[in-house]
Each structure stands twice: as structure tokens, then as C-alpha cells.
Design a protein around this motif. Structure first.
Motif, short mmCIF file in Angstrom:
data_model
loop_
_atom_site.label_atom_id
_atom_site.label_comp_id
_atom_site.label_asym_id
_atom_site.label_seq_id
_atom_site.Cartn_x
_atom_site.Cartn_y
_atom_site.Cartn_z
N GLY A 26 32.84 30.58 53.71
CA GLY A 26 34.06 31.22 54.13
C GLY A 26 34.84 31.91 53.02
N SER A 27 34.30 31.94 51.81
CA SER A 27 35.00 32.60 50.70
C SER A 27 34.04 33.48 49.92
N LEU A 28 34.44 34.71 49.68
CA LEU A 28 33.62 35.65 48.92
C LEU A 28 33.83 35.50 47.41
N LYS A 29 34.81 34.69 47.02
CA LYS A 29 35.12 34.54 45.61
C LYS A 29 34.44 33.31 45.02
N VAL A 30 33.98 33.45 43.79
CA VAL A 30 33.33 32.35 43.08
C VAL A 30 34.34 31.71 42.14
N THR A 31 34.52 30.40 42.25
CA THR A 31 35.48 29.70 41.39
C THR A 31 34.81 28.69 40.47
N ARG A 32 33.51 28.43 40.70
CA ARG A 32 32.77 27.48 39.86
C ARG A 32 31.47 28.13 39.43
N PHE A 33 31.00 27.81 38.26
CA PHE A 33 29.72 28.36 37.80
C PHE A 33 29.25 27.56 36.59
N GLY A 34 28.00 27.81 36.19
CA GLY A 34 27.46 27.18 34.99
C GLY A 34 26.70 25.90 35.26
N SER A 35 25.92 25.51 34.26
CA SER A 35 25.10 24.30 34.34
C SER A 35 25.13 23.60 32.99
N GLU A 36 25.04 22.28 33.00
CA GLU A 36 25.08 21.52 31.75
C GLU A 36 23.85 21.79 30.89
N VAL A 37 22.74 22.10 31.54
CA VAL A 37 21.51 22.44 30.81
C VAL A 37 20.94 23.72 31.41
N ALA A 38 20.03 24.34 30.70
CA ALA A 38 19.41 25.56 31.21
C ALA A 38 18.67 25.26 32.52
N PRO A 39 18.92 26.02 33.59
CA PRO A 39 18.23 25.80 34.86
C PRO A 39 16.72 25.91 34.70
N ILE A 40 16.01 25.17 35.51
CA ILE A 40 14.54 25.15 35.45
C ILE A 40 13.97 26.12 36.48
N GLY A 41 12.91 26.81 36.11
CA GLY A 41 12.25 27.72 37.04
C GLY A 41 12.86 29.10 37.05
N GLU A 42 12.12 30.06 37.56
CA GLU A 42 12.61 31.43 37.60
C GLU A 42 13.84 31.57 38.50
N LYS A 43 14.76 32.40 38.05
CA LYS A 43 15.98 32.66 38.82
C LYS A 43 16.13 34.16 39.04
N LEU A 44 16.93 34.52 40.02
CA LEU A 44 17.18 35.93 40.30
C LEU A 44 18.21 36.49 39.32
N VAL A 45 17.98 37.71 38.89
CA VAL A 45 18.93 38.39 38.02
C VAL A 45 20.01 39.02 38.90
N MET A 46 21.27 38.75 38.56
CA MET A 46 22.37 39.35 39.33
C MET A 46 23.26 40.15 38.39
N HIS A 47 23.92 41.15 38.96
CA HIS A 47 24.88 41.95 38.20
C HIS A 47 26.24 41.88 38.89
N LYS A 48 27.28 42.02 38.13
CA LYS A 48 28.63 41.95 38.65
C LYS A 48 28.78 42.89 39.86
N GLY A 49 29.30 42.36 40.95
CA GLY A 49 29.49 43.16 42.16
C GLY A 49 28.39 42.99 43.18
N ASP A 50 27.24 42.42 42.78
CA ASP A 50 26.18 42.15 43.76
C ASP A 50 26.67 41.15 44.80
N VAL A 51 26.09 41.22 45.99
CA VAL A 51 26.42 40.25 47.03
C VAL A 51 25.35 39.17 47.05
N LEU A 52 25.78 37.94 46.88
CA LEU A 52 24.88 36.78 46.82
C LEU A 52 24.88 36.09 48.17
N PHE A 53 23.69 35.87 48.70
CA PHE A 53 23.54 35.31 50.05
C PHE A 53 22.63 34.10 49.98
#
Length: 382
Positions: free
Chosen positions: A36-63
Motif C-alpha cells: 500500500g505504499s510506493l515509498k521505501v523507508t527501509r533498505f540495506g543488509s548486514e552482509v552482502a546478499p547471496i545470489g544474483e540480484k536485479l540491477v535497479m536504477h532510481k525511479g524504476d518500479v519494483l514489483f
């Protein structure tokens, strides 16, 4: 309006990378997205995430394509990496306005259609090959821009209300800490008692097999967990029992002097019933805490205490998580409560009650805005 396949509306970016150490600071997982919210208020990880991740750029819509029924959609706040359990979407601007695009993706019109093509039982997931062929109707670009202007204005106001609601909760927590300190360290040396030392916990009763609810003309309300909201009971939602059924389970009643707590399904809903339905029958998915005569704990203070982190964390720790989460009665009696002087308890409870009234008004206004927002979407899409 014109109908388009989703692949004509959106670009599904599949660029990936294997995270390195510094990527942990700009990582977004589905757990960081709020329904219900388009805004992100939390992010980051204590360690580097495992496995391949998607590259995102500012303004992309994440689903969030995994467990899409949670309806998690957000706008990327910066360049970084996103969970492989999601999609990174970009608008085809010849068809959809870039300012309208995230509003479209977060709409029930789009999400409900996407959820229907989820595959899998435990963690239903949406595949691009199925999503890209779905068809959606869109108004012309000029109409989209006007809609976006209106909807973003409403959206910004909704986010303001959410911040005010969160600030009200934080004010209550900080007031508790200021008055009584941290219950875990108990710097002020206040007494700590288990609920079982000043009260008795009793369970409810399942509706007898073959029995049914009567209409609302009788005077034997039956309180279910679904009727329970934080700190109270929604009286209009109550169902009622026949006289015969009431007599069968009448010893499982709750007094307005008691504290109820849900023990199955949605665990930890805590509150009291109003005097007007004193003697309501208690469901088997809830329990009542009956305070001893002369107990050193005020009823309203206990309600608020169990709702704050000090109590809520203990409830979570003592809940048995199986297919159906369950909180045993004896475990409730083990919950420890910080016990300041009774006058201070009542003063704090009065402060929280006033704060809760303000929060209720904010939530009411937010609910009305949300309904308006959804109505505008429904009238202009599909």
C-alpha cells in the motif's frame, strides 16, 4: 480507452549482478517494501546478499512477483540491487506516462489481474511469460497526466497521515521509556510480576456443534477475534447467540473489568469490552485475564503494556508457531509486567488513551482518502 498487452506498457529489466560487499548498503528485498505504499523507508543488509540480484536504477518500479497477493510495489529511491523474487519495471512512454506508471502498477486493477496468474502453492509466483500477455485498458496520455497529478496529490497526503500515525506510536513508546525506563534493564528498579501472580487466565468456548447465531434482536453477544480491534471491540460487528446456545457457554463470559487477548489466528490483539456488553460470551480463539481483587496492576495499563514492545515481544516469544499459531493460556501467565505505582499506571493509561483518540481520527481520515484514491482509479481504469 485502448487495450494493450502488458509487454506494450512495461519493460521488464532483467539485468543482474552478483553482489559485492558495498552492494549491501543499496540492497532492497521484498521485506523492505510495504503493502500500500510506493515509498521505501527501509533498505540495506548486514552482509552482502547471496545470489544474483536485479540491477535497479532510481525511479524504476519494483514489483514483488513472489507472494504477489501481498501487493508490494515501490519506486526505487536510488541505484542499487533488488531481490530476484521481484521485477524491475520501466514504462514504455509512448503508451503510458512515466508519472502515471507506478500508480498503474500499484492499482488493484493491475495487481488483481496479475495475482490470478500466480503459479505455485506455498509461494505463488508470477512469471513474465504469463504477465506480458495480459491485456489492460489505458486512457490517453493527456488523461493519464491529469490523473497522475490528482492521484499523487492524494498519495502525498496519505503518506503524511501515515507518518503522523507512526509518530503517535513513537510518542507513546518514548513516554513509557521516560516514565518507567526500559523493562529489559529496569534501571529504575521497579517491581516485575508475572501475570499469573496478579491474575488468572481463562480460555473461551467454541460454539456448540450444530448451533448457529441468531439475529441482532437478542441480548447475548458473542465476541470473536474478528470483532476485536486494538484495545476495544467493534460493537456493530458482534454476532449474537440464541438463548439456548448462550446458556450452554455462559460460564465463558468476559467482564468489562477483564482484559481479553487473542490466542489463535491473529495473535496478541489486546483490549477490553465496553460496559454495554458486559457478560459477552468469549470465543475459543481468545482468552481473558481476570485480575485478582486488589491487584497492583491497572486494567488499562496492562492493555497498553501488552500492546507496546515490552509486552508484544513476550507474546511473540511465547507463541507456538505451527500451521495454526497458538498461544497457550499458561504461557500468558508467564508474561512479565513492569509494575510502577498504581497512580502512575493510570496516568500513563490516560495519556495513551488520549493519543489513541488522535490516532483514530488520523486513521479514519487515511481510510477515507484511500477509498477516494481507489474510487478514482476504478473509475478511470478497466
Amino acid at each position: 480507452m485502448v487495450k494493450y498487452r502488458f509487454e506494450q506498457i512495461a519493460i521488464n529489466s532483467t539485468e543482474k549482478k552478483k553482489p559485492v560487499e558495498e552492494d549491501r548498503f543499496t540492497y532492497l528485498g521484498l521485506e523492505h517494501l510495504d503493502s500500500g505504499s510506493l515509498k521505501v523507508t527501509r533498505f540495506g543488509s548486514e552482509v552482502a546478499p547471496i545470489g544474483e540480484k536485479l540491477v535497479m536504477h532510481k525511479g524504476d518500479v519494483l514489483f514483488g512477483k513472489r507472494r504477489a497477493y501481498q501487493k508490494k510495489v515501490a519506486i526505487a529511491p536510488f541505484d542499487g540491487i533488488f531481490s530476484a523474487h521481484g521485477m524491475v519495471l520501466r514504462p514504455r512512454e509512448d503508451v503510458i506516462d512515466k508519472s502515471f506508471f507506478p500508480l498503474f502498477i500499484s492499482s488493484d486493477y493491475f495487481l488483481d489481474a496479475a495475482i490470478k496468474i500466480s503459479v505455485g502453492s506455498l509461494s505463488p509466483t508470477i512469471n513474465w511469460r504469463d504477465l506480458k500477455t495480459l491485456e489492460f485498458e489505458l486512457p490517453d496520455l493527456a488523461t493519464q497526466r491529469k490523473l497522475a497529478e490528482t492521484l499523487w496529490s492524494i498519495n502525498d497526503t496519505m503518506e503524511t497521515y501515515k507518518k503522523l500515525i507512526a509518530a503517535t506510536d513513537e510518542l507513546v513508546k518514548s513516554q513509557f521509556m521516560e516514565l518507567f525506563g526500559d523493562p529489559k534493564t529496569n534501571q529504575k528498579g521497579l517491581p516485575i510480576l508475572k501475570i499469573g501472580e496478579f491474575g488468572k487466565v481463562k480460555g473461551g468456548k467454541r460454539l456448540p456443534k450444530g448451533e448457529s447465531y441468531a439475529d441482532h434482536t437478542t441480548n447475548h453477544p458473542y465476541v470473536r477475534v474478528i470483532d476485536m480491534v486494538k484495545h476495544s471491540v467493534t460493537i456493530p460487528a458482534l454476532v449474537y447467540l440464541t438463548q439456548a446456545t448462550h446458556e450452554k457457554i455462559s460460564r465463558y463470559t468476559i467482564s468489562s473489568k477483564d482484559v481479553y487477548i487473542s490466542i489463535a489466528g491473529t495473535i496478541g490483539q489486546v483490549g477490553a469490552i465496553p460496559d454495554s456488553i458486559d457478560g459477552a460470551n468469549l470465543t475459543e480463539n481468545a482468552a481473558k485475564i481476570v485480575l485478582n481483587e486488589g491487584a497492583p496492576v491497572d486494567r488499562d495499563y496492562l492493555i497498553w503494556y501488552l500492546s507496546l514492545p515490552a509486552g508484544a515481544e513476550q507474546i511473540e516469544e511465547k507463541t507456538m508457531h505451527t500451521t495454526q499459531p497458538k498461544l497457550a493460556l499458561y504461557r500468558i501467565e508467564e508474561i512479565e509486567v513492569l509494575v510502577p505505582p498504581i497512580a502512575e499506571q493510570r496516568s500513563f493509561a490516560a495519556f495513551v488513551q488520549q493519543s489513541d483518540k488522535s490516532k483514530f481520527e488520523l486513521e479514519k481520515a487515511l481510510s477515507e482518502l484511500t477509498a477516494t484514491y481507489k474510487r478514482i482509479i476504478a473509475e478511470n481504469l478497466g
